[in-house]
Design a protein around this motif. Sequence first.
Motif, PDB file in Angstrom:
ATOM      1  N   PHE A   1      -2.982  -3.428  33.449  1.00  0.00           N
ATOM      2  CA  PHE A   1      -2.569  -2.622  34.594  1.00  0.00           C
ATOM      3  C   PHE A   1      -3.154  -3.191  35.888  1.00  0.00           C
ATOM      4  O   PHE A   1      -4.145  -3.924  35.872  1.00  0.00           O
ATOM      5  N   GLY A   2      -2.561  -2.792  37.001  1.00  0.00           N
ATOM      6  CA  GLY A   2      -3.150  -3.080  38.297  1.00  0.00           C
ATOM      7  C   GLY A   2      -4.295  -2.124  38.581  1.00  0.00           C
ATOM      8  O   GLY A   2      -4.640  -1.283  37.749  1.00  0.00           O
ATOM      9  N   ASP A   3      -4.889  -2.235  39.750  1.00  0.00           N
ATOM     10  CA  ASP A   3      -6.006  -1.360  40.115  1.00  0.00           C
ATOM     11  C   ASP A   3      -5.566   0.099  40.118  1.00  0.00           C
ATOM     12  O   ASP A   3      -4.433   0.418  40.513  1.00  0.00           O
ATOM     13  N   PRO A   4      -6.460   1.016  39.708  1.00  0.00           N
ATOM     14  CA  PRO A   4      -6.100   2.439  39.685  1.00  0.00           C
ATOM     15  C   PRO A   4      -6.040   3.028  41.090  1.00  0.00           C
ATOM     16  O   PRO A   4      -6.893   2.742  41.937  1.00  0.00           O
ATOM     17  N   ALA A   5      -5.028   3.851  41.335  1.00  0.00           N
ATOM     18  CA  ALA A   5      -4.901   4.580  42.598  1.00  0.00           C
ATOM     19  C   ALA A   5      -5.234   6.040  42.336  1.00  0.00           C
ATOM     20  O   ALA A   5      -4.563   6.701  41.542  1.00  0.00           O
ATOM     21  N   ARG A   6      -6.283   6.554  42.990  1.00  0.00           N
ATOM     22  CA  ARG A   6      -6.696   7.941  42.743  1.00  0.00           C
ATOM     23  C   ARG A   6      -5.683   8.896  43.363  1.00  0.00           C
ATOM     24  O   ARG A   6      -5.324   8.779  44.527  1.00  0.00           O
ATOM     25  N   ILE A   7      -5.248   9.865  42.573  1.00  0.00           N
ATOM     26  CA  ILE A   7      -4.261  10.837  43.057  1.00  0.00           C
ATOM     27  C   ILE A   7      -4.734  12.282  42.872  1.00  0.00           C
ATOM     28  O   ILE A   7      -4.033  13.225  43.262  1.00  0.00           O
ATOM     29  N   PHE A   8      -5.918  12.462  42.293  1.00  0.00           N
ATOM     30  CA  PHE A   8      -6.437  13.817  42.051  1.00  0.00           C
ATOM     31  C   PHE A   8      -7.945  13.742  41.883  1.00  0.00           C
ATOM     32  O   PHE A   8      -8.452  12.800  41.272  1.00  0.00           O
ATOM     33  N   GLN A   9      -8.659  14.732  42.420  1.00  0.00           N
ATOM     34  CA  GLN A   9     -10.089  14.831  42.153  1.00  0.00           C
ATOM     35  C   GLN A   9     -10.534  16.277  42.325  1.00  0.00           C
ATOM     36  O   GLN A   9     -10.190  16.930  43.312  1.00  0.00           O
ATOM     37  N   ALA A  10     -11.267  16.779  41.344  1.00  0.00           N
ATOM     38  CA  ALA A  10     -11.849  18.113  41.401  1.00  0.00           C
ATOM     39  C   ALA A  10     -13.175  18.059  40.657  1.00  0.00           C
ATOM     40  O   ALA A  10     -13.198  17.969  39.429  1.00  0.00           O
TER      41      ALA A  10
ATOM     42  N   GLU B   1     -10.902  13.389  37.626  1.00  0.00           N
ATOM     43  CA  GLU B   1     -10.109  12.567  38.537  1.00  0.00           C
ATOM     44  C   GLU B   1      -8.831  12.097  37.846  1.00  0.00           C
ATOM     45  O   GLU B   1      -8.802  11.879  36.630  1.00  0.00           O
ATOM     46  N   GLY B   2      -7.790  11.964  38.654  1.00  0.00           N
ATOM     47  CA  GLY B   2      -6.522  11.457  38.155  1.00  0.00           C
ATOM     48  C   GLY B   2      -6.159  10.166  38.856  1.00  0.00           C
ATOM     49  O   GLY B   2      -6.438   9.999  40.052  1.00  0.00           O
ATOM     50  N   PHE B   3      -5.529   9.266  38.109  1.00  0.00           N
ATOM     51  CA  PHE B   3      -5.168   7.947  38.654  1.00  0.00           C
ATOM     52  C   PHE B   3      -3.733   7.605  38.263  1.00  0.00           C
ATOM     53  O   PHE B   3      -3.244   7.998  37.205  1.00  0.00           O
ATOM     54  N   LEU B   4      -3.111   6.846  39.140  1.00  0.00           N
ATOM     55  CA  LEU B   4      -1.801   6.282  38.864  1.00  0.00           C
ATOM     56  C   LEU B   4      -1.977   4.789  38.621  1.00  0.00           C
ATOM     57  O   LEU B   4      -2.527   4.078  39.462  1.00  0.00           O
ATOM     58  N   LEU B   5      -1.522   4.338  37.447  1.00  0.00           N
ATOM     59  CA  LEU B   5      -1.639   2.936  37.060  1.00  0.00           C
ATOM     60  C   LEU B   5      -0.251   2.353  36.850  1.00  0.00           C
ATOM     61  O   LEU B   5       0.649   3.055  36.395  1.00  0.00           O
ATOM     62  N   GLN B   6      -0.086   1.087  37.162  1.00  0.00           N
ATOM     63  CA  GLN B   6       1.201   0.435  36.952  1.00  0.00           C
ATOM     64  C   GLN B   6       1.003  -0.819  36.113  1.00  0.00           C
ATOM     65  O   GLN B   6       0.129  -1.652  36.404  1.00  0.00           O
ATOM     66  N   ARG B   7       1.814  -0.936  35.056  1.00  0.00           N
ATOM     67  CA  ARG B   7       1.722  -2.128  34.208  1.00  0.00           C
ATOM     68  C   ARG B   7       2.207  -3.352  34.993  1.00  0.00           C
ATOM     69  O   ARG B   7       3.261  -3.317  35.637  1.00  0.00           O
ATOM     70  N   ARG B   8       1.428  -4.397  34.929  1.00  0.00           N
ATOM     71  CA  ARG B   8       1.812  -5.623  35.596  1.00  0.00           C
ATOM     72  C   ARG B   8       3.019  -6.255  34.892  1.00  0.00           C
ATOM     73  O   ARG B   8       3.192  -6.123  33.682  1.00  0.00           O
TER      74      ARG B   8
END
Length: 226
Positions: A205-214, A218-225
Amino acid sequence: MVNPAGYDHLQRQLIPGYGSLARLGVALLAVSPLAEAPGAEVLVAGCGTGAELQEAVAQRPDWRLTAIDPSEAMLDEARSRLEGAGASIHWRQSTAEALADDPGCQGRFAGALSVLVLQSLPDDGSKLGFLTALARSLQPGGQLVLVDLMQPSLPSLQEQLTAAWLAFQRASGLQASDADLAPFTHGLHPVGLARLTSLVNAAGFGDPARIFQALGYEGFLLQRRG
């Protein structure tokens, strides 16, 4: 052993924002480059009692869903909740690693969801194996929504975060015994952002993008290269 019947109620009392995690995860995936296509195939890894599946059916009834979980009891509970929903769901008692070994599932899915699964795996190769399996199951460019308990970026905040978490639980009316809470609070293996980044990069995957935190979740959006 987790009691499937009370799982979601207890998680809402334990985890800040738990009631919105499934809705948020599905909403993000629904507008992702590949899973936004009509009839996209989407994997729910560790489907538990079916919260993400229910949201997926509500938001994207056109999706063709594959739901996996190693627990037969969890799958039975999820099936019961989705009975009569008219959704296209393929149920499979399996791990992500076993699924990825199936030639028919390699590079198959446009998107995937994994909520509160990675945190239960030790960082002895198990986390990397799980993430690699999810990457192998996704099409190039497919996205994964990953939500888990994380280590704090500033260790000095750990005591305060723990105290705040306990205060949140009390305010939520949590009255469960230590034995009831053990499967949710003991034996977890959170990692920090730097380590997570290293793991997801190694998995494909590429670097994680944080989309949620409490608090610590934490939540992350990952994309397969490609």
